[in-house]
Motif scaffolding. Sequence first.
Motif, short mmCIF file in Angstrom:
data_model
loop_
_atom_site.label_atom_id
_atom_site.label_comp_id
_atom_site.label_asym_id
_atom_site.label_seq_id
_atom_site.Cartn_x
_atom_site.Cartn_y
_atom_site.Cartn_z
N LEU A 116 -64.32 32.36 55.83
CA LEU A 116 -63.09 32.24 56.62
C LEU A 116 -61.90 32.16 55.68
N ARG A 117 -60.82 32.81 56.03
CA ARG A 117 -59.59 32.76 55.24
C ARG A 117 -58.40 32.63 56.17
N PRO A 118 -57.36 31.89 55.74
CA PRO A 118 -56.16 31.80 56.58
C PRO A 118 -55.49 33.16 56.72
N SER A 119 -55.14 33.51 57.93
CA SER A 119 -54.40 34.73 58.21
C SER A 119 -53.10 34.34 58.89
N HIS A 120 -51.98 34.66 58.26
CA HIS A 120 -50.67 34.21 58.73
C HIS A 120 -50.62 32.69 58.82
N GLY A 121 -51.38 32.02 57.94
CA GLY A 121 -51.40 30.57 57.92
C GLY A 121 -52.29 29.94 58.97
N VAL A 122 -53.08 30.74 59.69
CA VAL A 122 -53.87 30.23 60.82
C VAL A 122 -55.35 30.52 60.57
N ILE A 123 -56.19 29.53 60.86
CA ILE A 123 -57.64 29.71 60.91
C ILE A 123 -58.10 29.28 62.29
N THR A 124 -58.89 30.11 62.95
CA THR A 124 -59.40 29.81 64.28
C THR A 124 -60.91 29.67 64.21
N ASN A 179 -57.68 36.38 66.61
CA ASN A 179 -56.57 37.24 66.19
C ASN A 179 -55.29 36.88 66.92
N LEU A 180 -55.38 36.57 68.20
CA LEU A 180 -54.19 36.20 68.95
C LEU A 180 -53.60 34.88 68.45
N SER A 181 -54.43 34.01 67.92
CA SER A 181 -53.93 32.73 67.41
C SER A 181 -53.01 32.91 66.21
N GLN A 182 -53.08 34.06 65.57
CA GLN A 182 -52.23 34.31 64.42
C GLN A 182 -50.75 34.43 64.80
N THR A 183 -50.46 34.54 66.09
CA THR A 183 -49.07 34.60 66.53
C THR A 183 -48.42 33.23 66.59
N ALA A 184 -49.18 32.16 66.39
CA ALA A 184 -48.64 30.80 66.53
C ALA A 184 -47.39 30.56 65.68
N PRO A 185 -47.35 30.95 64.40
CA PRO A 185 -46.13 30.70 63.63
C PRO A 185 -44.89 31.37 64.22
N THR A 186 -45.06 32.52 64.83
CA THR A 186 -43.92 33.21 65.43
C THR A 186 -43.35 32.41 66.60
N TRP A 187 -44.22 31.96 67.48
CA TRP A 187 -43.74 31.19 68.64
C TRP A 187 -43.17 29.85 68.18
N ALA A 188 -43.71 29.28 67.11
CA ALA A 188 -43.17 28.01 66.61
C ALA A 188 -41.73 28.18 66.13
N ARG A 189 -41.45 29.27 65.44
CA ARG A 189 -40.09 29.51 64.96
C ARG A 189 -39.13 29.79 66.11
N LEU A 190 -39.61 30.48 67.14
CA LEU A 190 -38.73 30.80 68.26
C LEU A 190 -38.41 29.57 69.11
N VAL A 191 -39.37 28.68 69.27
CA VAL A 191 -39.16 27.52 70.14
C VAL A 191 -38.45 26.39 69.41
N ALA A 192 -38.44 26.40 68.09
CA ALA A 192 -37.85 25.29 67.33
C ALA A 192 -36.39 25.04 67.69
N PRO A 193 -35.50 26.04 67.70
CA PRO A 193 -34.11 25.75 68.07
C PRO A 193 -33.95 25.29 69.51
N ILE A 194 -34.84 25.72 70.40
CA ILE A 194 -34.77 25.25 71.79
C ILE A 194 -35.05 23.76 71.86
N VAL A 195 -36.07 23.31 71.14
CA VAL A 195 -36.43 21.89 71.15
C VAL A 195 -35.33 21.05 70.51
N GLU A 196 -34.78 21.52 69.41
CA GLU A 196 -33.72 20.75 68.76
C GLU A 196 -32.46 20.69 69.63
N ARG A 197 -32.16 21.76 70.32
CA ARG A 197 -31.01 21.76 71.23
C ARG A 197 -31.22 20.75 72.35
#
Length: 526
Positions: free
Chosen positions: A32-40, A331-349
């Motif tokens: 197993l290797r991290p892909s986009h920083g994610v291991i499932t 493979n779909l779990s590799q999208t997690a960093p993208t959604w984290a970056r998009l939701v971050a400013p919403i949560v801080e706001r």
Amino acid sequence: MAATQTVAQLPELRKVNTVSLPECFHLKSSTLRPSHGVITLSGYGIGVRVDRGHLILEDGIGTERSHCRLPRVDHGLRRLVVIGADGMVSLGALRWLADQNASFMMLDRDGSVLITTGPVRSSDAKLRRAQAMALENGTALRISRDLIDRKLAGQERVASDGLGNEPAASAIRRLRSDLAGAQSIDTVRLIESQAARVYWSAWRTLPIMFPKSDLRRVPDHWRAFGSRVSPLTGSPRLATNPANAILNYLYAVLEAETRLAAATLGLDPGIGVLHVDTHYRDSLACDLMEPIRPDVDAFVLNWLRREPLPRSNFFEQRDGNCRLMAAFASNLSQTAPTWARLVAPIVERFAREINTSNGKRQYNVPARLTQRNKREVRGGNPLPAANSPFRPKRLCRDCGREIAYRASHCKSCVKGILSAHITEAAHAGRIAAQSTTAQIRRAATQKTNARARYDWKPSDQPDWLTSEFYVKNVQPNLVSISGSSIAKQLNVSYSYADDIRKGRIPHPRHWKTLAELANLKGNRTE
């Protein structure tokens, strides 16, 4: 949401040392290797533990096992996702993840979020108290209008640009304009539900592509997006086709990232402002993820429009529930960093709005998610750019094999397609050649050529331009001249011009023009 294969278990042998296992029961190990920083991790017998300072990961099904050993330095792990509940996670492993600022998510096989843990932060009592008072002082209504306004703007964009459904986009635009006058959260919910009905109706007829080799094994109701509401539950849960199953899983990943972001800022993920409080749901996470849902939709829509879905990525249960296979869910779990970056400013706001809900600012809310303050001091963009989600594998539309990204078919399938296209083109060409228009044009060309041959006189030819001179000097030089140039100068067809290049001797009236084209004008070679 994620399904696992049913495989034969290892036979119970009392004397393992004296009995050799069959070849089919030999263990097959992979790394197993991290892909986009994610291991499932998925399957049965999942293991997450620490051994001599290293994080040991193990998963798999039957004899096919995967292993991973990560050091504390330069491991590249940012998120560990576990699908299912068959295995063991040690306390030492959770501490290892916390020390490395890595998040841990546990998703049930139906796509629901079971556990999320992230970097440990102290609880912010002031923010949580402000959350609880938001419904009483009007802050919840203001925030709800803003969240749904952003969501409807995204849905309008997807309906217009992605689906090409301008009537649906116009209807959503009208509903969005009504948000400003909403005087209660119930009105906001009503507008959001009406927009959702229009939005998902525009998706209903979206075709879903599968490789041609899989079509005979694909149920009919899988070949279109259909209704967003599952007939099994009367809600989006327990999807009955692959497209909705993919959306449900990605929404679960987005929800997990939103829960982590809220907890990082000291918020209570369960105290929401828009969603009704229910058991087993973090209402605030569901509130804050609303503006990002259209981004998930756009990602899935672009995928469905461009790529076929292999039948092997999905599993249909006896009740008709469509599940994702574990490898595909990984493979779909590799999208997690993208959604984290998009939701971050919403949560801080949201945290900043809650912080000033009583009319005055209590203190500066730290921008732990976006590092906004540091970026502004350095003169950079206050918000980090959201990295694009992982690129799905490009698959052949006939056999489903992985191919290069600019291709649409593999080399084996494209041969048959090209042969069919050539046959069709030849058939169409033969029909066109016998049409009335073609016959009239051909007769006119023949008449023109006959008139040119009749009008030409041998006395018009230069004395030096003899048959021997043409064959010896002009013809060899025509090889370096393109057929299109010859056809243009002589006003003949491309096929006839190509024959001249290859050695065919044309009518003598063309010799002078060809000699000039070969730069032999007036240069007689003895």
